[in-house]
Design a protein around this motif. Structure first.
Motif, PDB file in Angstrom:
ATOM      1  N   CYS A 209       0.876  -0.959  -0.098  1.00 35.06           N
ATOM      2  CA  CYS A 209      -0.345  -0.074  -0.307  1.00 35.06           C
ATOM      3  C   CYS A 209       1.412   1.317   0.077  1.00 35.06           C
ATOM      4  CB  CYS A 209      -0.788   0.253   1.265  1.00 35.06           C
ATOM      5  SG  CYS A 209      -1.675   1.513   0.707  1.00 35.06           S
TER       6      CYS A 209
ATOM      7  N   CYS B 241      -7.574  -0.516   1.066  1.00 35.90           N
ATOM      8  CA  CYS B 241      -6.504  -1.405   2.163  1.00 35.90           C
ATOM      9  C   CYS B 241      -7.029  -1.134   3.290  1.00 35.90           C
ATOM     10  CB  CYS B 241      -5.001  -0.430   1.987  1.00 35.90           C
ATOM     11  SG  CYS B 241      -3.864  -0.580   3.294  1.00 35.90           S
TER      12      CYS B 241
ATOM     13  N   ALA C 210      -5.874  -1.222   5.881  1.00 36.59           N
ATOM     14  CA  ALA C 210      -5.616  -1.450   6.948  1.00 36.59           C
ATOM     15  C   ALA C 210      -5.265   0.079   7.551  1.00 36.59           C
ATOM     16  CB  ALA C 210      -4.089  -1.189   6.574  1.00 36.59           C
ATOM     17  N   HIS C 211      -5.844   0.749   7.107  1.00 38.66           N
ATOM     18  CA  HIS C 211      -6.802   2.023   7.041  1.00 38.66           C
ATOM     19  C   HIS C 211      -7.505   3.254   6.528  1.00 38.66           C
ATOM     20  CE1 HIS C 211      -2.191   2.276   8.268  1.00 38.66           C
ATOM     21  NE2 HIS C 211      -3.084   1.971  10.109  1.00 38.66           N
TER      22      HIS C 211
HETATM   23  S1  FES Z   1      -0.916   1.172   4.954  1.00 44.00           S
HETATM   24 FE1  FES Z   1      -2.528   1.024   3.393  1.00 44.00          FE
HETATM   25  S2  FES Z   1      -4.163   2.431   3.886  1.00 44.00           S
HETATM   26 FE2  FES Z   1      -2.837   2.729   5.741  1.00 44.00          FE
END
Ligand code: FES
Length: 103
Positions: A44, A64, A66-67
């Motif tokens: 990402c 993604c 993750a965030h």
């Molecule tokens: S690492 Fe992918 S949105 Fe933060």
């Protein structure tokens, strides 16, 4: 010098899924949309987290989890915060039914 690497057959790559693969020391992902294919470095652009682990395709957009960043599946362009840069795209093509990427 870059070269075209055969990754596999297009028919073996499912649509709307993130398909990881490795070559040498590099980790990459493939995204298939019908008879088109895109390849990206498996990170990402927000915080270098692996999209093969935290990513998902939803309605043609690579998310993604993750965030919550989102990217265009075709060219990797960032579509929303917190991403502020595109994914690192790798040249990809289909040649006689085989998927090839240029590394
Ligand atoms: S690492 Fe992918 S949105 Fe933060």
């Amino acid at each position: 010098m870059s070269e075209w690497i055969v990754v596999g057959s297009l028919q073996d790559i499912p649509e709307n899924e993130i398909v990881p693969f490795s070559h040498g020391a590099g980790d990459y992902i493939l995204v298939r949309r019908g008879d088109e294919i895109s390849a990206f470095v498996d990170l990402c652009s927000h915080q270098d987290i692996k999209l093969s682990e935290f990513g998902e395709i939803q309605r043609g957009v690579l998310i993604c989890h993750a965030h919550g960043a989102a990217f265009d599946c075709k060219d990797g362009k960032e579509l929303c915060f917190p991403a502020t840069a595109p994914l690192q795209i790798i040249p990809a093509r289909i040649n006689a039914g085989l998927v090839e990427i240029q590394l």
